[in-house]
Scaffold this active site. Structure first.
Site, short mmCIF file in Angstrom:
data_model
loop_
_atom_site.label_atom_id
_atom_site.label_comp_id
_atom_site.label_asym_id
_atom_site.label_seq_id
_atom_site.Cartn_x
_atom_site.Cartn_y
_atom_site.Cartn_z
N VAL A 1 0.83 -1.32 0.00
CA VAL A 1 -0.07 -0.04 -0.03
C VAL A 1 0.77 1.22 -0.08
O VAL A 1 1.95 1.19 0.62
CB VAL A 1 -1.06 -0.01 1.30
CG1 VAL A 1 -0.31 0.08 2.54
CG2 VAL A 1 -2.06 1.04 1.07
N CYS A 2 0.51 2.35 -0.79
CA CYS A 2 1.04 3.49 -0.68
C CYS A 2 -0.19 4.48 -0.35
O CYS A 2 -1.06 4.38 0.02
CB CYS A 2 2.06 3.74 -1.89
SG CYS A 2 0.69 3.95 -3.46
N ARG A 3 0.21 5.84 -1.01
CA ARG A 3 -0.90 6.79 -0.89
C ARG A 3 -2.21 6.45 -1.99
O ARG A 3 -3.22 6.55 -1.50
CB ARG A 3 -0.26 8.33 -0.99
CG ARG A 3 -1.52 9.23 -0.95
CD ARG A 3 -0.87 10.76 -0.86
NE ARG A 3 -0.03 10.61 -1.98
CZ ARG A 3 -0.07 11.86 -2.72
NH1 ARG A 3 -1.03 12.69 -2.87
NH2 ARG A 3 0.76 11.91 -3.97
N GLY B 1 -1.63 3.98 -4.70
CA GLY B 1 -1.37 2.94 -5.58
C GLY B 1 -0.45 2.79 -6.51
O GLY B 1 -0.04 1.62 -6.94
N MET C 1 -3.89 4.14 0.50
CA MET C 1 -4.39 4.56 1.80
C MET C 1 -5.40 5.47 1.70
O MET C 1 -6.43 5.90 2.52
CB MET C 1 -3.23 5.26 2.74
CG MET C 1 -2.19 4.46 3.26
SD MET C 1 -3.01 3.01 4.43
CE MET C 1 -3.76 3.97 5.71
#
Length: 115
Positions: free
Chosen positions: A66-68, A70, A94
Site C-alpha cells: 500500500v502507498c498513498r 496505488g 491509503m
C-alpha cells in the site's frame, strides 16, 4: 525480456480481510506520510529501501502493498513478485483505505490522516 505477471489488485475491504486472515500489510510511503497516518497493522519500508530490506518480510504469507494512491505500491508488488513473493497491490492506496472507513493512526496511536 520477460514481462512480469500481472499484479493482482485488491480494494481496501479485501486488503483488510487479507490482513485479518494473516497477510502482511506493507506500507511503502515516505516517512512523513507514514508518521501522519497509517493502517494499525502495517509495517513500514519506503519503496526506495525495499530491495535492501526485503529480507525483513515474513516468508510464506501474502504481502499486501500500500502507498498513498496505488502507484508506488504497484511497483513494490511487481518487485516482490519478481523475487518470488506472493504480493498484491491495494488499489487506491491509503486514500481508499481511509475512504472505506478503515482505521488510520499516527505513530503515537492517535487518529491519523492520509497526506
Amino acid at each position: 525480456m520477460t514481462i512480469p505477471a500481472q499484479v493482482p489488485q485488491v480494494d481496501a475491504d479485501e486488503g483488510a480481510r487479507l490482513v485479518r486472515d494473516g497477510a502482511f500489510l506493507l506500507d511503502v510511503r515516505e516517512p512523513d506520510e507514514w508518521t501522519a497516518g497509517h493502517a494499525p497493522a502495517a509495517s513500514h519500508i519506503p519503496l526506495a529501501e525495499l530491495p535492501g530490506r526485503a529480507a525483513e518480510l515474513p516468508g510464506g504469507v501474502t504481502v499486501v502493498a500500500v502507498c498513498r494512491v496505488g502507484g508506488r505500491s504497484q511497483r513494490a508488488a511487481e518487485y516482490l513478485r519478481a523475487q518470488g513473493v506472493e504480493a498484491v497491490n491495494l488499489a487506491g492506496g491509503m486514500r481508499a483505505w481511509e475512504a472505506a472507513g478503515l482505521d488510520v493512526v499516527s505513530d503515537e496511536g492517535d487518529p491519523g490522516s492520509v497526506i
